[in-house]
Write an enzyme that holds these catalytic residues in place. Structure first.
Site, short mmCIF file in Angstrom:
data_model
loop_
_atom_site.label_atom_id
_atom_site.label_comp_id
_atom_site.label_asym_id
_atom_site.label_seq_id
_atom_site.Cartn_x
_atom_site.Cartn_y
_atom_site.Cartn_z
N ASP A 176 2.95 -2.49 6.22
CA ASP A 176 4.13 -2.94 5.50
C ASP A 176 4.05 -4.46 5.30
O ASP A 176 3.70 -5.21 6.22
CB ASP A 176 5.40 -2.58 6.28
CG ASP A 176 6.65 -2.80 5.44
OD1 ASP A 176 6.95 -1.94 4.60
OD2 ASP A 176 7.32 -3.84 5.64
N ASN A 184 10.38 -11.26 -3.12
CA ASN A 184 10.83 -10.81 -4.44
C ASN A 184 12.05 -11.60 -4.92
O ASN A 184 12.12 -12.05 -6.07
CB ASN A 184 11.19 -9.32 -4.37
CG ASN A 184 10.38 -8.48 -5.33
OD1 ASN A 184 9.62 -9.01 -6.15
ND2 ASN A 184 10.54 -7.19 -5.26
N HIS A 189 10.49 -10.68 -9.69
CA HIS A 189 9.79 -9.39 -9.60
C HIS A 189 8.35 -9.48 -10.11
O HIS A 189 7.48 -8.74 -9.62
CB HIS A 189 10.57 -8.32 -10.37
CG HIS A 189 11.86 -7.95 -9.71
ND1 HIS A 189 11.90 -7.24 -8.53
CD2 HIS A 189 13.15 -8.22 -10.04
CE1 HIS A 189 13.16 -7.07 -8.17
NE2 HIS A 189 13.94 -7.66 -9.06
N ASP A 193 5.25 -8.23 -7.98
CA ASP A 193 4.20 -7.30 -8.43
C ASP A 193 2.82 -7.88 -8.18
O ASP A 193 1.91 -7.18 -7.72
CB ASP A 193 4.37 -7.00 -9.92
CG ASP A 193 5.55 -6.07 -10.21
OD1 ASP A 193 6.11 -5.51 -9.25
OD2 ASP A 193 5.90 -5.91 -11.40
N GLU A 220 6.69 -1.50 -0.75
CA GLU A 220 5.72 -2.47 -0.22
C GLU A 220 4.94 -1.90 0.97
O GLU A 220 4.31 -2.64 1.72
CB GLU A 220 6.43 -3.76 0.20
CG GLU A 220 7.35 -3.63 1.39
CD GLU A 220 8.78 -3.25 1.03
OE1 GLU A 220 9.70 -3.57 1.81
OE2 GLU A 220 8.99 -2.64 -0.04
#
Length: 308
Positions: A176, A184, A189, A193, A220
């Site tokens: 994780d 984020n 965003h 990404d 994630e």
């Protein structure tokens, strides 16, 4: 040469103990694919596992392991999906039926006829490449390019059954990205990404053994299936993986703990499968170990005993 977008050129493996047959077939097919040759059945099996060819032209009559035996061995491999075409001098209906029952998609007969050989091989080469392309679309995550959750669910069950038969240890790593929501929220965003793409790339580069499967488990969170891996080996891998992200040094400007880079928390578990256990327990144990890593301050790897 035959090519598909993102797939590259096709690969053909010729398994034949006759150098002359290898040369003739190579000359006939060199303009449609990358050609490799094996001199006997045992070498053919090893090369097929290493190359993952689209088409295998497999001689029936060979000393040692014959073509039918090679076909049976390859068909037992979990990830095998090459199209096998038998090469034979036999033209009887009996041999044709046996070839198809053994799992061949077609066969070509000796003496070779150029137009027939090229047409049949080209057709199966293109079909196999198209199937690979479609499977990639279905089984890969659109953002990161690694395998998706759907493929993970299929492969963990498949690997569980394979390790049950072999009585070998199967391990799983759940990974994780630490404080990803803050990353984020602070950078947007698009940056998020890009971060996930970089994480996936680092995981893929760090998974170096054949059979290790990197997947995006969700959001994630990522997972890596680790075949024939003991608990001690899994924990060492997890610790080493944390070091790889330290070397990656991807900046994280919004962490509340003051660590300036993106790190990951990892949970691992391993077991030798039995008829009384199931793959879901392995997933649950690795997931529980992941939460322990989070509670211990993140940026670390924790091993969870199977069944805890």
């Amino acid at each position: 040469m035959l090519e598909l977008p993102g797939q590259g050129k096709g690969v053909i493996l010729i398994v034949d103990d006759s150098k002359m047959n290898q040369q003739i077939l190579s000359a006939m097919l060199k303009d449609i694919a990358e050609i490799h040759c094996a001199d006997h059945g045992e070498e053919g099996v090893m090369m097929a596992q290493a190359l993952h060819p689209n088409v295998i032209l497999l001689d029936v009559e060979m000393p040692g392991m014959n073509g039918y035996e090679v076909c049976r061995v390859l068909k037992q491999k979990p990830s095998f999906d090459s199209a096998i075409m038998f090469v034979t001098s036999h033209t009887s209906e009996e041999h044709e039926i046996r070839a198809l029952k053994e799992g061949a998609v077609d066969f070509i007969t000796k003496p070779f006829k150029y137009e027939i050989v090229k047409a049949r091989v080209s057709a199966h080469l293109m079909l196999n490449m198209q199937n690979h392309f479609l499977r990639n679309l279905v089984n890969h995550d659109g953002l990161t390019g690694v395998f998706n959750r759907r493929h993970f669910d299929e492969m963990i069950e498949q690997e569980w059954r394979r390790h049950l038969r072999a009585q070998a240890s199967l391990a799983l790593a759940m990974i994780d990205v630490d404080f990803f929501k803050l990353y984020n929220d602070s950078l947007g965003h698009q940056a998020g990404d890009d971060c996930l793409k970089a994480v996936a790339k680092c995981l893929s580069k760090s998974s170096r053994r054949p059979g290790e499967i990197v997947t995006r488990y969700g959001g994630e969170e990522f997972a890596i299936i680790l075949p024939t891996t003991t608990g001690d080996e899994a924990l060492k891998f997890g610790q080493w993986l944390c070091e790889q992200f330290a070397q990656l040094a991807l900046p994280h400007p919004a962490r509340p703990d003051g660590v300036p880079i993106v790190t990951v928390s990892i949970g691992l578990s391993a077991t030798v499968p039995s008829l009384l256990t199931q793959a879901q327990t392995l997933i649950r144990c690795a997931d529980h170990a992941l939460y322990q890593s989070k509670e211990m301050g993140r940026n670390c790897a924790t091993f969870g005993l199977f069944g805890d």
